[in-house]
Scaffold this motif. Structure first.
Motif, mmCIF file in Angstrom:
data_model
loop_
_atom_site.group_PDB
_atom_site.id
_atom_site.type_symbol
_atom_site.label_atom_id
_atom_site.label_comp_id
_atom_site.label_asym_id
_atom_site.label_seq_id
_atom_site.Cartn_x
_atom_site.Cartn_y
_atom_site.Cartn_z
ATOM 1 N N ASN A 83 16.128 15.350 -21.283
ATOM 2 C CA ASN A 83 15.674 14.390 -22.287
ATOM 3 C C ASN A 83 15.250 15.064 -23.581
ATOM 4 O O ASN A 83 15.451 14.529 -24.672
ATOM 5 N N SER A 84 14.633 16.237 -23.443
ATOM 6 C CA SER A 84 14.163 16.940 -24.632
ATOM 7 C C SER A 84 15.220 17.867 -25.236
ATOM 8 O O SER A 84 14.976 18.508 -26.251
ATOM 9 N N ALA A 85 16.372 17.932 -24.592
ATOM 10 C CA ALA A 85 17.418 18.835 -25.092
ATOM 11 C C ALA A 85 18.054 18.251 -26.353
ATOM 12 O O ALA A 85 18.226 17.039 -26.487
ATOM 13 N N GLU A 86 18.412 19.132 -27.263
ATOM 14 C CA GLU A 86 19.030 18.709 -28.511
ATOM 15 C C GLU A 86 20.546 18.892 -28.489
ATOM 16 O O GLU A 86 21.208 18.669 -29.497
ATOM 17 N N ASN A 87 21.094 19.303 -27.354
ATOM 18 C CA ASN A 87 22.529 19.507 -27.233
ATOM 19 C C ASN A 87 23.202 18.153 -27.017
ATOM 20 O O ASN A 87 23.146 17.584 -25.927
ATOM 21 N N GLY A 88 23.823 17.636 -28.062
ATOM 22 C CA GLY A 88 24.449 16.329 -27.968
ATOM 23 C C GLY A 88 25.621 16.300 -27.011
ATOM 24 O O GLY A 88 25.854 15.301 -26.326
ATOM 25 N N LEU A 89 26.375 17.408 -26.927
ATOM 26 C CA LEU A 89 27.525 17.454 -26.034
ATOM 27 C C LEU A 89 27.084 17.346 -24.570
ATOM 28 O O LEU A 89 27.703 16.615 -23.781
ATOM 29 N N ALA A 90 26.003 18.061 -24.221
ATOM 30 C CA ALA A 90 25.509 18.017 -22.842
ATOM 31 C C ALA A 90 25.045 16.610 -22.482
ATOM 32 O O ALA A 90 25.325 16.110 -21.380
ATOM 33 N N ARG A 91 24.357 15.949 -23.387
ATOM 34 C CA ARG A 91 23.879 14.591 -23.111
ATOM 35 C C ARG A 91 25.049 13.617 -23.016
ATOM 36 O O ARG A 91 25.021 12.683 -22.207
ATOM 37 N N CYS A 92 26.096 13.838 -23.816
ATOM 38 C CA CYS A 92 27.275 12.971 -23.754
ATOM 39 C C CYS A 92 27.985 13.135 -22.410
ATOM 40 O O CYS A 92 28.382 12.151 -21.783
ATOM 41 N N ILE A 93 28.140 14.377 -21.967
ATOM 42 C CA ILE A 93 28.779 14.638 -20.673
ATOM 43 C C ILE A 93 27.968 14.014 -19.548
ATOM 44 O O ILE A 93 28.521 13.397 -18.621
ATOM 45 N N MET A 94 26.639 14.164 -19.627
ATOM 46 C CA MET A 94 25.784 13.596 -18.591
ATOM 47 C C MET A 94 25.895 12.072 -18.565
ATOM 48 O O MET A 94 25.948 11.452 -17.497
ATOM 49 N N CYS A 95 25.945 11.465 -19.730
ATOM 50 C CA CYS A 95 26.084 10.008 -19.799
ATOM 51 C C CYS A 95 27.409 9.555 -19.190
ATOM 52 O O CYS A 95 27.454 8.563 -18.450
ATOM 53 N N CYS A 96 28.475 10.288 -19.465
ATOM 54 C CA CYS A 96 29.790 9.956 -18.898
ATOM 55 C C CYS A 96 29.784 10.100 -17.383
ATOM 56 O O CYS A 96 30.339 9.257 -16.653
ATOM 57 N N LEU A 97 29.159 11.169 -16.883
ATOM 58 C CA LEU A 97 29.083 11.374 -15.442
ATOM 59 C C LEU A 97 28.310 10.248 -14.762
ATOM 60 O O LEU A 97 28.718 9.731 -13.712
ATOM 61 N N LYS A 98 27.190 9.866 -15.361
ATOM 62 C CA LYS A 98 26.392 8.789 -14.782
ATOM 63 C C LYS A 98 27.187 7.487 -14.756
ATOM 64 O O LYS A 98 27.138 6.736 -13.769
ATOM 65 N N CYS A 99 27.921 7.220 -15.824
ATOM 66 C CA CYS A 99 28.733 6.005 -15.880
ATOM 67 C C CYS A 99 29.835 6.034 -14.826
ATOM 68 O O CYS A 99 30.076 5.037 -14.135
ATOM 69 N N CYS A 100 30.489 7.180 -14.675
ATOM 70 C CA CYS A 100 31.587 7.308 -13.703
ATOM 71 C C CYS A 100 31.086 7.104 -12.278
ATOM 72 O O CYS A 100 31.720 6.395 -11.485
ATOM 73 N N PHE A 101 29.964 7.715 -11.957
ATOM 74 C CA PHE A 101 29.462 7.589 -10.584
ATOM 75 C C PHE A 101 28.854 6.214 -10.332
ATOM 76 O O PHE A 101 28.821 5.764 -9.186
ATOM 77 N N TRP A 102 28.380 5.553 -11.382
ATOM 78 C CA TRP A 102 27.945 4.162 -11.212
ATOM 79 C C TRP A 102 29.143 3.284 -10.857
ATOM 80 O O TRP A 102 29.061 2.444 -9.949
ATOM 81 N N CYS A 103 30.243 3.489 -11.567
ATOM 82 C CA CYS A 103 31.467 2.743 -11.268
ATOM 83 C C CYS A 103 31.974 3.089 -9.865
ATOM 84 O O CYS A 103 32.439 2.212 -9.125
#
Length: 725
Positions: A543-563
């Motif tokens: 949450n406190s990380a400023e790496n936008g790419l890492a947060r984007c990848i994490m968001c995609c992973l969460k979405c994929c596993f939710w599906c």
């Protein structure tokens, strides 16, 4: 003569359609145990789960968390402190500055100050004044005996007031407090009256003036959140006053849910077409509004290119091109919906007929509506066992105490601060003359021994076993209901051929033959859920990380596993239906169900969306209607005999309203989940029926006459008697 093909025929890439089997008459009666390996593994995990629970019960002591404990390690309200249920902190400032009060005080970790069990929490201000430090002053005049540690007698002690303060044998000041979960925390109503400088309060020393804000900031929010006993007592009084009417509200929700499901047999076509017309009407109005806005902004010469990128969304709404884009999008969507309605109207009629048939099935198998109570009870057992085991595991091992004097600046204190073990029952601060404020404080539970060293792993095991058990219970409920409703569909003459006690029979079959298959499906779902939990944990750390790419990848992973979780639940649900009908193992059942659904994908999509809309409308009707009724009743807008109930007697009239709304949702969800399972089961049976039979004398359809009329099909011979089984 070959079977006549029509628009419902499927592609071979999803397998060949089911062939006619003269021995098939619905549910397979002669069946064997399925997925035995997974069954053995599941029982092994359950046995290990029981062993973990027993070990946790033997080694754990949840009193360390649930009940307050004084500095000597004794529990308040029991044993020698039976008449002293509340815990008083000598210097709560140390809790507010050294630790987080919420995490440490309420969760059982002691603050770095002396704590004693008292009969009642303090209700006023008090402090040791400068003149009390004179050698001629008796301790009795400076302290209250009931607030001091039991080991000191203020009448007979030879200690001076200063020595008592230095050794923390009595509190050198106290403020009004209120009991919160057995802990004496500052009383919020009094704290609001504390001036910015404590010197304005008679009796408090000037040495604590600078810490006034710390007391407010460190405790006010906590007491606000819990405000404890008074609010709890008032809520309890409200429940005691209104519980008969709460039960009546829940009974109304139950009757409305049942009535809605039974009326679907007659009003399903009207409701479905009203919903479709409503969606199309909303789209048409959206097109009209977009055109009106487009024409309105003709004079505006600004374009989206002129605006560029801005976070002010309203500025885009002032541009003509925005409304033109909305107009085009809505027009395309509306055209697609109209085309789907034209070309899929027959499938919508099939969906309506299946919904009506489901209402008939529920009407003939009313006991199915009570089965969610069994599932709910089993889920409660799982949750209670998991929570109890986790609590006992968290308190396993003996507590470790250390000598602590966090607020001391003495260099000698730092040498013993948190490094020296101590026994709170024998600790005496006089043993540390160089550090008179030293206290014996609980630090953690020991991790010595094989069991204690593996507590984290056991907590993981507890969580995984809990998820597996919960998913298994849900699978058992779905398979049982599927078996009951499948027995209804495959009864040639309804209701004469429906077996006695279909729900009970399906439940026994599921437990006797298919525990392994249900555990297999539950295990797959559990693994996906574990991955999602791990991703959520990693995401919380990023949450406190400023790496936008890492947060984007994490968001995609969460979405994929939710599906993926939703897809697994869909496959499992249909696999359990096939298991209940044919008695085959999980993998074969899942493959057959998926192939059957894909061969009829358009019907699946239409039925799923139509059913979802109806069930959503039904839940909204039940919960919203009962919620509005309870609001008017408990707020006093609906008057009844005041000798029976008076709304003005309630402290918080919204509490019974929330209870009724939440209970109504649970009741509606239970009823509609049964209905949804019935629709899915009859739908799969209907597809099987179409593929296996052709309406001839040798291969008659099992579907209802309404469904046959919609499909322009019929049985060649009248149903003169029950088919032999």
């Amino acid at each position: 003569m070959g079977k006549k093909k029509d628009e419902e025929d499927s592609d071979n890439k999803f397998g060949e359609p089911a062939q006619f089997d003269p021995n098939f008459r619905g549910l397979i009666q002669k069946r064997g145990c399925t997925d035995i390996i997974c069954c053995v593994l599941f029982f092994a995990v359950i046995l290990g789960y029981i062993v973990v629970g027993i070990l946790a019960w033997l080694y754990g002591d949840p009193r360390h968390i649930l009940y307050p404990k004084n500095s000597t390690g004794s529990f308040c309200g029991s044993g020698e402190n039976k008449d002293r249920p509340n815990l008083l902190y000598f210097d709560l400032l140390k809790c507010a500055t050294a630790f987080n009060v919420m995490a440490n005080v309420l969760n059982g970790i002691q603050c770095p100050t002396k704590q004693v069990c008292v009969e009642k929490c303090t209700s006023d201000f008090g402090a040791v004044m400068p003149h009390h430090y004179l050698d001629t002053v008796k301790p009795m005049t400076a302290f209250k005996q009931d607030l001091c540690v039991p080991s000191i007698d203020l009448v007979t002690t030879d200690l001076t007031v200063r020595q008592i303060v230095d050794q923390e044998l009595c509190p050198f000041f106290y403020i009004p407090t209120t009991p919160v979960l057995g802990r004496c925390l500052p009383d919020f109503s009094f704290l609001e009256k504390i001036p910015s400088n404590f010197s304005e309060v008679p009796g408090l020393p000037s040495s604590v003036n600078t810490t006034a804000d710390i007391i407010r900031n460190g405790t006010v929010d906590i007491v606000k959140g819990f405000n404890a006993k008074e609010i709890g007592v008032r809520i309890f009084e409200d429940f005691a006053t209104s519980w008969p009417w709460i039960l009546i509200g829940l009974l109304i929700a139950m009757l409305v849910s049942l009535l809605f499901l039974l009326l679907l047999r007659f009003i399903a076509p009207v409701m479905v077409w009203l919903l479709i017309i409503g969606v199309l009407g909303a789209g048409a109005y959206g097109i009209y509004h977009c055109y009106w806005e487009y024409d309105k902004h003709k004079k505006n010469s600004a374009t989206i290119t002129d605006l560029g990128f801005t976070t002010n969304f309203n500025s885009y709404l002032q541009v003509q091109e925005t409304w033109l884009a909305f107009l085009i999008i809505l027009s395309i969507v509306e055209a697609i919906l109209l085309l789907m309605l034209i070309f899929l109207r027959n499938r919508i009629r099939i969906a309506i007929a299946l919904i009506q048939e489901s209402s008939k099935a529920v009407g003939h198998i009313m006991s199915a509506l009570l089965f969610p109570l069994i599932t709910f009870a089993l889920l409660l057992v799982c949750v209670a066992y998991w929570g109890t085991t986790a609590l006992y595991l968290a308190t396993s091992g003996n507590p470790i105490y250390k000598v602590v004097a966090l607020n001391s600046t003495n260099g000698d204190c730092k040498n013993v601060n948190g490094t020296v073990d101590c026994d709170p029952t024998r600790f005496n601060s006089s043993d540390y003359p160089e550090c008179p404020s030293a206290s014996c404080i609980f630090i953690k539970y020991n991790n010595e021994g094989l069991f204690q060293r593996n507590l984290f792993n056991l907590q993981i095991y507890n969580a995984v076993a809990f998820l597996w058990c919960v998913n298994f219970v849900i699978a058992l409920g779905q398979c049982t209901l599927a078996g009951a409703f499948a027995s209804y569909y495959w009864a040639f003459n309804k209701p004469a051929d429906i077996p006695y006690f279909p729900v009970c029979g399906a439940f026994i079959r599921s437990l006797r033959y298919h525990v392994g298959s249900l555990a297999f499906g539950a295990l797959i779902l559990t693994l996906v859920q574990i991955i999602r939990i791990i991703l959520e944990y990693i995401d919380s750390k990023l949450n406190s990380a400023e790496n936008g790419l890492a947060r984007c990848i994490m968001c995609c992973l969460k979405c994929c596993f939710w599906c993926l979780e939703k897809f697994v639940k869909f496959i499992n649900r249909n696999a359990y239906i096939m298991v209940a009908i044919y008695g085959k193992n999980f993998c074969v059942s899942a493959k057959n169900a998926f192939s059957l659904l894909m061969r009829n994908v358009l019907r699946v999509v239409v039925l799923d969306k139509v059913t979802d809309l109806l069930l959503f409308f039904g839940k909204l009707l039940v919960v919203g209607g009962v919620g509005v009724l309870s609001f008017f009743f408990f707020s006093g807008r609906i008057r009844i005999d005041q000798s029976t109930f008076h709304s003005e007697n309630l402290n918080y009239y919204w509490m019974p309203i929330i209870t009724v709304v939440f209970g109504s949702y649970l009741i509606a969800h239970g009823f509609f989940s049964v209905y949804n399972m019935c629709v899915d089961t009859l739908f799969l049976c209907f597809l099987e029926d179409l593929e296996r039979n052709d309406g001839s004398e040798q291969k008659p359809y099992f579907m209802s006459k309404n469904l046959m009329n919609i499909l322009n099909k019929s049985n060649k011979t009248p149903k003169t008697g029950s088919k032999k089984k």
